[in-house]
Write an enzyme that holds these catalytic residues in place. Structure first.
Site, short mmCIF file in Angstrom:
data_model
loop_
_atom_site.label_atom_id
_atom_site.label_comp_id
_atom_site.label_asym_id
_atom_site.label_seq_id
_atom_site.Cartn_x
_atom_site.Cartn_y
_atom_site.Cartn_z
N CYS A 111 1.02 -1.14 -0.06
CA CYS A 111 0.09 -0.03 -0.03
C CYS A 111 0.67 1.32 -0.10
O CYS A 111 1.46 1.67 -1.04
CB CYS A 111 -1.11 -0.09 1.17
SG CYS A 111 -2.36 0.98 0.86
N HIS A 215 -3.55 -4.72 0.10
CA HIS A 215 -3.22 -5.48 1.36
C HIS A 215 -3.29 -7.00 1.47
O HIS A 215 -4.32 -7.47 2.10
CB HIS A 215 -3.99 -4.72 2.82
CG HIS A 215 -3.66 -3.38 3.02
ND1 HIS A 215 -2.52 -3.32 3.89
CD2 HIS A 215 -4.17 -2.49 2.74
CE1 HIS A 215 -2.37 -1.81 4.02
NE2 HIS A 215 -3.23 -1.22 3.10
N GLU A 217 -1.92 -8.91 3.43
CA GLU A 217 -1.81 -9.57 5.04
C GLU A 217 -3.20 -9.61 5.36
O GLU A 217 -3.60 -10.21 6.55
CB GLU A 217 -1.07 -8.81 5.84
CG GLU A 217 -1.47 -7.28 6.19
CD GLU A 217 -1.61 -6.34 5.42
OE1 GLU A 217 -1.13 -6.44 4.10
OE2 GLU A 217 -2.11 -5.28 5.80
#
Ligand code: MN
Length: 239
Positions: A111, A215, A217
Site C-alpha cells: 500500500c 493488503h 496480509e
C-alpha cells in the site's frame, strides 16, 4: 536453521496528531509468522545511519501501509486532498527502501509501501485518484472486514508476482486514495487495476523487490497471499 528476521515499518500516530504512539496492524506480523519468519516492528528513526545499521541485522523488510508521502519528495505542491504527512517516517522509509534496493535486501512494499518504493527511486504519485484519474474505480473500500475484496487486477506475465500468484488476474482489496504516477527508472509495473491504476511494481535487477498496492496480509485465507509472504521469507533466508 534460524528463521529470518523481517523488519516491518510502523506509523507514528495519535488521535490528536501528536504522533506519540506507534501504530501497526498485527496482521503483518501474522503473515510473516505464517510464512516462517520472525516479525520485528521498527520505529521510524531520524538518525541517518539507522537504516544502514538495521539492514546489517535484518534479513528482509516490509514497508507497511499508512498515510501520504510528502509530495515535495516528488517535486509537487500539496493538493487539496493530501492527508497529513510525517517527515520522519518518510525520511526513514526512503532511506530503508533505497538501501534495501541498492544492497539486495529482500523487500516487500504494501500500500503506502509501493508508493515509498516508487518515489524513493525517483518516480511520482497520483496525489488523489478520485479527483485526478478520470474513470477511476472506487479504490477506498473503507472500514471493512478482513477478507473483503474490492476489484480485480491483471497481473503481467513477466516478473515474480505472476510466478507467485500463478494466475493472470486476482481479486484484491483496496484501501488507497493515492497511486503510483510516473514509474521510477528501473521499476516495472506488474499489475494493473481495470482503470489502469498501477497496483504492483517490481525491481527486476534484485533478488526480491516486489510491491503491491493492496493488503495481502488482510487476505491470508487466500493461498496466493500466503505465497507472497513465503516468497519474501524464502528470499530473506538465502541472503
Ligand atoms: Mn486499488
Amino acid at each position: 536453521m534460524p528463521r529470518p528476521w523481517i523488519g516491518i515499518t510502523t506509523a507514528r500516530s495519535a488521535p490528536t496528531g501528536s504522533r506519540d504512539r506507534l501504530a501497526a496492524m498485527e496482521s503483518y506480523a501474522q503473515a510473516i509468522r505464517l510464512a516462517g519468519g520472525i516479525p520485528i516492528f521498527i520505529t521510524p528513526m531520524a538518525d541517518e545511519d539507522a537504516a544502514d545499521e538495521l539492514l546489517l541485522r535484518l534479513d528482509g523488510v516490509v514497508l507497511s501501509g499508512g498515510g501520504d508521502v510528502d509530495p515535495a519528495r516528488y517535486h509537487q505542491a500539496p493538493g487539496p486532498r493530501l492527508d497529513e504527512v510525517d517527515e520522519r517516517r518518510d525520511s526513514f522509509e526512503f532511506g530503508l527502501a533505497s538501501r534495501a534496493i541498492a544492497g539486495a535486501t529482500p523487500l516487500l512494499g504494501i500500500c503506502r509501501g509501493i508508493q515509498v518504493v516508487n518515489v524513493a527511486l525517483g518516480g511520482s504519485l497520483i496525489q488523489d485518484i478520485p479527483s485526478q484519474h478520470p474513470g477511476a474505480l472506487d479504490h477506498e473500500q473503507g472500514a471493512s472486514q478482513p477478507g473483503q475484496l474490492s476489484h480485480r487486477v491483471a497481473i503481467e506475465q513477466r516478473g515474480q508476482l505472476a510466478q507467485i500468484y500463478g494466475i493472470g488476474e486476482a481479486q484484491v482489496n483496496s484501501y488507497h486514495h493515492q497511486a503510483v504516477g510516473d514509474l521510477a527508472p528501473g521499476l516495472v509495473s506488474t499489475a494493473l487495476a481495470p482503470d489502469a491504476v498501477i497496483e504492483a511494481v517490481e525491481f527486476p535487477e534484485h533478488p526480491f523487490a516486489v510491491a503491491v498496492q493492496w493488503h495481502p496480509e488482510r487476505l491470508l485465507e487466500r493461498p496466493e497471499s500466503q505465497r507472497l509472504f513465503e516468497a519474501l521469507v524464502r528470499a530473506a533466508a538465502k541472503g
